[in-house]
Design a protein around this motif. Structure first.
Motif, PDB file in Angstrom:
ATOM      1  N   LYS A   1       0.850  -1.188   0.000  1.00 42.05           N
ATOM      2  CA  LYS A   1       0.000   0.000   0.000  1.00 42.05           C
ATOM      3  C   LYS A   1       0.885   1.238   0.000  1.00 42.05           C
ATOM      4  O   LYS A   1       1.930   1.259   0.645  1.00 42.05           O
ATOM      5  N   THR A   2       0.451   2.267  -0.716  1.00 41.86           N
ATOM      6  CA  THR A   2       1.166   3.535  -0.753  1.00 41.86           C
ATOM      7  C   THR A   2       0.230   4.639  -0.288  1.00 41.86           C
ATOM      8  O   THR A   2      -0.890   4.754  -0.785  1.00 41.86           O
ATOM      9  N   LEU A   3       0.700   5.445   0.664  1.00 45.89           N
ATOM     10  CA  LEU A   3      -0.026   6.618   1.140  1.00 45.89           C
ATOM     11  C   LEU A   3       0.834   7.845   0.847  1.00 45.89           C
ATOM     12  O   LEU A   3       1.954   7.712   0.347  1.00 45.89           O
TER      13      LEU A   3
ATOM     14  N   LEU B   1       5.415  -4.098   6.702  1.00 49.09           N
ATOM     15  CA  LEU B   1       6.488  -3.218   7.133  1.00 49.09           C
ATOM     16  C   LEU B   1       6.178  -1.836   6.564  1.00 49.09           C
ATOM     17  O   LEU B   1       6.162  -1.655   5.355  1.00 49.09           O
ATOM     18  N   TRP B   2       5.896  -0.866   7.444  1.00 47.42           N
ATOM     19  CA  TRP B   2       5.586   0.497   7.017  1.00 47.42           C
ATOM     20  C   TRP B   2       6.829   1.351   7.131  1.00 47.42           C
ATOM     21  O   TRP B   2       7.480   1.391   8.174  1.00 47.42           O
ATOM     22  N   ILE B   3       7.158   2.056   6.062  1.00 48.72           N
ATOM     23  CA  ILE B   3       8.244   3.020   6.048  1.00 48.72           C
ATOM     24  C   ILE B   3       7.591   4.389   5.862  1.00 48.72           C
ATOM     25  O   ILE B   3       6.894   4.622   4.868  1.00 48.72           O
ATOM     26  N   ASP B   4       7.812   5.286   6.827  1.00 44.11           N
ATOM     27  CA  ASP B   4       7.204   6.616   6.791  1.00 44.11           C
ATOM     28  C   ASP B   4       8.254   7.669   6.469  1.00 44.11           C
ATOM     29  O   ASP B   4       9.376   7.608   6.975  1.00 44.11           O
ATOM     30  N   ARG B   5       7.875   8.631   5.652  1.00 43.72           N
ATOM     31  CA  ARG B   5       8.730   9.790   5.376  1.00 43.72           C
ATOM     32  C   ARG B   5       8.477  10.817   6.470  1.00 43.72           C
ATOM     33  O   ARG B   5       7.353  11.263   6.665  1.00 43.72           O
TER      34      ARG B   5
ATOM     35  N   SER C   1       3.859   7.451   3.322  1.00 43.37           N
ATOM     36  CA  SER C   1       4.167   6.121   3.828  1.00 43.37           C
ATOM     37  C   SER C   1       4.045   5.079   2.722  1.00 43.37           C
ATOM     38  O   SER C   1       3.230   5.222   1.824  1.00 43.37           O
ATOM     39  N   VAL C   2       4.849   4.046   2.845  1.00 37.26           N
ATOM     40  CA  VAL C   2       4.732   2.886   1.959  1.00 37.26           C
ATOM     41  C   VAL C   2       4.725   1.655   2.846  1.00 37.26           C
ATOM     42  O   VAL C   2       5.571   1.505   3.733  1.00 37.26           O
ATOM     43  N   GLY C   3       3.760   0.767   2.609  1.00 34.53           N
ATOM     44  CA  GLY C   3       3.683  -0.499   3.328  1.00 34.53           C
ATOM     45  C   GLY C   3       4.157  -1.622   2.429  1.00 34.53           C
ATOM     46  O   GLY C   3       3.739  -1.727   1.275  1.00 34.53           O
ATOM     47  N   PHE C   4       5.071  -2.441   2.960  1.00 33.20           N
ATOM     48  CA  PHE C   4       5.604  -3.580   2.229  1.00 33.20           C
ATOM     49  C   PHE C   4       5.103  -4.875   2.843  1.00 33.20           C
ATOM     50  O   PHE C   4       5.028  -5.002   4.066  1.00 33.20           O
ATOM     51  N   THR C   5       4.800  -5.860   2.001  1.00 35.43           N
ATOM     52  CA  THR C   5       4.438  -7.186   2.484  1.00 35.43           C
ATOM     53  C   THR C   5       5.687  -7.816   3.085  1.00 35.43           C
ATOM     54  O   THR C   5       6.728  -7.899   2.436  1.00 35.43           O
ATOM     55  N   PHE C   6       5.568  -8.231   4.335  1.00 35.39           N
ATOM     56  CA  PHE C   6       6.687  -8.803   5.083  1.00 35.39           C
ATOM     57  C   PHE C   6       6.177 -10.057   5.767  1.00 35.39           C
ATOM     58  O   PHE C   6       5.772 -10.037   6.920  1.00 35.39           O
TER      59      PHE C   6
END
Length: 90
Positions: A14-16, A29-33, A19-24
């Motif tokens: 998912k992309t916001l 796994l969410w990576i936030d700017r 933020s980008v969420g990766f399937t883990f």
């Protein structure tokens, strides 16, 4: 973001806006700017039908000062080592 997508090979779930969420595995796994972050933090998100009861079971302090949870039925806490946990409804 590119590191986890291109080097690690995780699939974008998912992309916001920031933020980008990766399937883990079975998790995301969410990576936030964050514009002005002075250190790297790992925050975990746990799901529960009853966030208040989950907080009681976890025995952690309530950490409402961390970030507003607009439109989210959940709460912030942390583990004994200080790792931030978001406990919320799915």
């Amino acid at each position: 973001m590119a590191y986890y997508r291109d080097k690690v090979g995780l699939t974008v779930a998912k992309t916001l806006t920031n933020s980008v969420g990766f399937t883990f595995g079975e998790m995301t796994l969410w990576i936030d700017r964050v514009a002005h972050q002075s250190q790297v933090d790992v925050w975990l998100e746990l799901f529960s039908d009853e966030p208040d009861q989950a907080l009681e079971r976890l025995g952690g302090p309530r950490r409402d000062e961390l970030e507003p949870l607009d439109g989210v039925n959940g709460l912030w806490t942390c583990d004994p080592a200080g790792v931030v946990l978001l406990v919320r409804n799915e």
